[in-house]
Scaffold this motif. Sequence first.
Motif, PDB file in Angstrom:
ATOM      1  N   GLY A   1       0.727  -1.262  -0.006  1.00  0.00           N
ATOM      2  CA  GLY A   1      -0.077   0.001   0.104  1.00  0.00           C
ATOM      3  C   GLY A   1       0.933   1.362  -0.117  1.00  0.00           C
ATOM      4  O   GLY A   1       0.547   2.181  -0.435  1.00  0.00           O
ATOM      5  N   ASN A   2       1.938   1.182   0.591  1.00  0.00           N
ATOM      6  CA  ASN A   2       2.793   2.600   0.788  1.00  0.00           C
ATOM      7  C   ASN A   2       3.480   2.576  -0.527  1.00  0.00           C
ATOM      8  O   ASN A   2       3.772   3.730  -1.004  1.00  0.00           O
ATOM      9  CB  ASN A   2       3.929   2.490   1.815  1.00  0.00           C
ATOM     10  CG  ASN A   2       3.305   2.256   3.245  1.00  0.00           C
ATOM     11  OD1 ASN A   2       2.068   2.658   3.484  1.00  0.00           O
ATOM     12  ND2 ASN A   2       4.035   1.991   4.360  1.00  0.00           N
TER      13      ASN A   2
ATOM     14  N   LYS B   1       3.511  14.948   3.535  1.00  0.00           N
ATOM     15  CA  LYS B   1       3.774  14.871   2.207  1.00  0.00           C
ATOM     16  C   LYS B   1       4.853  15.895   1.266  1.00  0.00           C
ATOM     17  O   LYS B   1       5.356  15.544   0.673  1.00  0.00           O
ATOM     18  CB  LYS B   1       2.414  14.554   1.632  1.00  0.00           C
ATOM     19  CG  LYS B   1       2.345  13.976   0.022  1.00  0.00           C
ATOM     20  CD  LYS B   1       0.923  13.666  -0.357  1.00  0.00           C
ATOM     21  CE  LYS B   1       0.808  13.295  -1.917  1.00  0.00           C
ATOM     22  NZ  LYS B   1      -0.643  13.318  -2.336  1.00  0.00           N
TER      23      LYS B   1
ATOM     24  N   ARG C   1       2.330   1.803  -3.577  1.00  0.00           N
ATOM     25  CA  ARG C   1       1.264   1.968  -4.472  1.00  0.00           C
ATOM     26  C   ARG C   1       0.968   3.740  -4.183  1.00  0.00           C
ATOM     27  O   ARG C   1       0.972   4.483  -5.392  1.00  0.00           O
ATOM     28  CB  ARG C   1       0.089   1.343  -4.203  1.00  0.00           C
ATOM     29  CG  ARG C   1      -0.991   1.678  -5.430  1.00  0.00           C
ATOM     30  CD  ARG C   1      -2.258   0.648  -5.117  1.00  0.00           C
ATOM     31  NE  ARG C   1      -2.779   0.546  -3.622  1.00  0.00           N
ATOM     32  CZ  ARG C   1      -2.412  -0.390  -2.775  1.00  0.00           C
ATOM     33  NH1 ARG C   1      -1.916  -1.599  -3.460  1.00  0.00           N
ATOM     34  NH2 ARG C   1      -3.018  -0.527  -1.703  1.00  0.00           N
ATOM     35  N   VAL C   2       0.960   3.970  -2.974  1.00  0.00           N
ATOM     36  CA  VAL C   2       0.685   5.614  -2.871  1.00  0.00           C
ATOM     37  C   VAL C   2       1.787   6.480  -3.285  1.00  0.00           C
ATOM     38  O   VAL C   2       1.606   7.584  -3.963  1.00  0.00           O
ATOM     39  CB  VAL C   2       0.328   5.750  -1.266  1.00  0.00           C
ATOM     40  CG1 VAL C   2       0.308   7.272  -0.929  1.00  0.00           C
ATOM     41  CG2 VAL C   2      -0.932   5.184  -0.749  1.00  0.00           C
ATOM     42  N   MET C   3       3.183   5.952  -3.012  1.00  0.00           N
ATOM     43  CA  MET C   3       4.268   6.430  -3.520  1.00  0.00           C
ATOM     44  C   MET C   3       4.517   6.649  -4.727  1.00  0.00           C
ATOM     45  O   MET C   3       4.643   7.817  -5.427  1.00  0.00           O
ATOM     46  CB  MET C   3       5.526   5.948  -2.829  1.00  0.00           C
ATOM     47  CG  MET C   3       5.685   6.650  -1.068  1.00  0.00           C
ATOM     48  SD  MET C   3       5.721   8.253  -0.893  1.00  0.00           S
ATOM     49  CE  MET C   3       7.038   8.842  -2.258  1.00  0.00           C
TER      50      MET C   3
ATOM     51  N   GLN D   1       2.081   6.738  -7.004  1.00  0.00           N
ATOM     52  CA  GLN D   1       1.049   7.406  -7.509  1.00  0.00           C
ATOM     53  C   GLN D   1       1.507   9.099  -7.444  1.00  0.00           C
ATOM     54  O   GLN D   1       1.581   9.947  -8.205  1.00  0.00           O
ATOM     55  CB  GLN D   1      -0.248   7.297  -6.927  1.00  0.00           C
ATOM     56  CG  GLN D   1      -0.967   5.870  -7.519  1.00  0.00           C
ATOM     57  CD  GLN D   1      -2.076   5.647  -6.539  1.00  0.00           C
ATOM     58  OE1 GLN D   1      -2.525   6.336  -5.453  1.00  0.00           O
ATOM     59  NE2 GLN D   1      -2.987   4.489  -7.036  1.00  0.00           N
ATOM     60  N   THR D   2       1.946   9.087  -6.269  1.00  0.00           N
ATOM     61  CA  THR D   2       2.627  10.490  -5.752  1.00  0.00           C
ATOM     62  C   THR D   2       3.618  10.967  -6.791  1.00  0.00           C
ATOM     63  O   THR D   2       3.652  12.261  -7.244  1.00  0.00           O
ATOM     64  CB  THR D   2       2.799  10.942  -4.367  1.00  0.00           C
ATOM     65  OG1 THR D   2       1.630  10.283  -3.486  1.00  0.00           O
ATOM     66  CG2 THR D   2       3.432  11.727  -3.677  1.00  0.00           C
TER      67      THR D   2
END
Length: 118
Positions: free
Chosen positions: A12-13, A106, A15-17, A19-20
């Motif tokens: 999950g981390n 962020k 995936r979020v990174m 995308q960011t």
Amino acid sequence: MATVALIMKRPGNIRVMHQTLGKIGLSGMGVSSEAEFLRLLEGASPLPCLALIDVSDFGPRAWQMCKALRNRNVPFIVMSAPRELEIGRRSLAYGAASVLQKPVAKSTLLQLIRSLAQ
């Protein structure tokens, strides 16, 4: 497009990174095991422009990863939990460009990534 290695156990981390990073014109390459990390260093051409490593996830093995990144001149940012303050300090001795305590703002992380990925 420049690539940032995301060395984290939690999908999950990653995936979020990923995308960011895409929002600021960088790509992310997730690495969630020591074996994947070694394959990345051996097979990536060019090497990532930067690595983001969550030392909380890898324990003592994180130091070998930090050393390998330093030996290949890949700058890296270390993230550590508040209870792991000494680990964060130790990572500087292994060549970390910066150490961030989780949770990380962020905007702070992105600003640091932008400056190091150039």
